[in-house]
Enzyme design. Structure first.
Site, PDB file in Angstrom:
ATOM      1  N   HIS A  91       0.921  -1.079  -0.341  1.00  0.00           N
ATOM      2  CA  HIS A  91      -0.010  -0.339  -0.012  1.00  0.00           C
ATOM      3  C   HIS A  91       0.839   1.411  -0.206  1.00  0.00           C
ATOM      4  CE1 HIS A  91      -4.029  -2.173   1.787  1.00  0.00           C
ATOM      5  NE2 HIS A  91      -3.627  -2.440   0.999  1.00  0.00           N
ATOM      6  N   ARG A  92       0.921   2.567  -0.373  1.00  0.00           N
ATOM      7  CA  ARG A  92       0.491   3.507  -0.724  1.00  0.00           C
ATOM      8  C   ARG A  92       1.429   3.737   1.220  1.00  0.00           C
ATOM      9  NH1 ARG A  92       0.054   9.359  -3.850  1.00  0.00           N
ATOM     10  NH2 ARG A  92       1.993  10.327  -2.587  1.00  0.00           N
TER      11      ARG A  92
END
Length: 222
Positions: A91-92
């Site tokens: 995920h960012r």
């Protein structure tokens, strides 16, 4: 008299005493058809409950459209429960939220702000690597030749050749051999020899007889 060694294209290479093959032990190269996975000859995996899809079983976050790859060398040994968590699982994490809003609108590749902005790195496993039960190999890990990964270890980053790693996060417990011997082993690269030649020198390979192996390499020119 031992049976002939199974060819590298054999899906189920382990024959039990009753003559049946063991369904949970496979050479991975013939059973994985995935555009982002590369596996060397004779690398095998074991599962107590054999999956229908070995690629999804071992690397559940690696999709056909993923930018990263999972690369495994020859003669690796993958125990039950090992999972390769590749970069498409990321995920960012540089903003205020890690929530992947875009994927819930079917938007996986548009560069939306909630998606990671750069492709993740390949995960690379060397030759003759033993990965113990329930280990987790994290995105972008690079595990050198001859490494032993302890059961339940969580591995990230670069692991030097012929190290033993264990724990969460995994740390180098020790090196299997001294630096000079490791350099000689890497130059030798016995895993690239023909299988008949490897079997002929099984005692030297499994008994750490470098002198005999180097004499064999010199005799055949490498």
């Amino acid at each position: 008299m031992p049976a002939p060694f199974p060819p590298a294209h054999t899906a189920h290479p382990l024959t039990l005493p009753d003559g049946t093959t063991h369904p949970g032990t496979v050479f991975l190269k013939p059973v994985i058809d995935h555009p982002r996975i590369e596996v060397g000859d004779f690398t095998y995996a074991n599962a107590f409950e054999p999956p229908e899809d070995w690629a999804a079983h071992l690397a559940p976050y690696l999709y056909p459209q993923s930018p990263e790859r999972l690369i495994m060398g020859k003669f690796c040994q993958i125990a039950d429960g090992v999972v390769f968590i590749t970069a498409s699982a990321n995920h960012r994490r540089d903003g205020f939220s890690t929530f992947p809003f875009a994927i819930f609108q079917g938007d996986f590749e548009s560069g939306r702000p909630s998606l990671p902005q750069e492709p993740g790195p390949d995960t690379v496993i060397g030759n003759d690597v033993w990965i113990g039960k329930d280990a987790r190999i994290l995105p972008g890990a690079r595990i050198g030749d001859g490494v032993i990964v302890g059961a339940g270890a969580v591995v990230h980053g670069e692991v030097p050749p012929y190290a033993v790693v264990a724990g969460n996060p995994a740390k180098v417990v020790r090196r299997r051999f001294d630096e000079a011997s490791i350099a000689r082993l890497l130059a030798l690269a016995w895993w690239d020899w023909p299988i008949a030649r490897i079997l002929h020198h099984e005692a030297a390979i499994c008994g750490a007889d470098l002198v005999t192996l180097e004499a064999e390499a010199e005799r055949f020119g490498g």
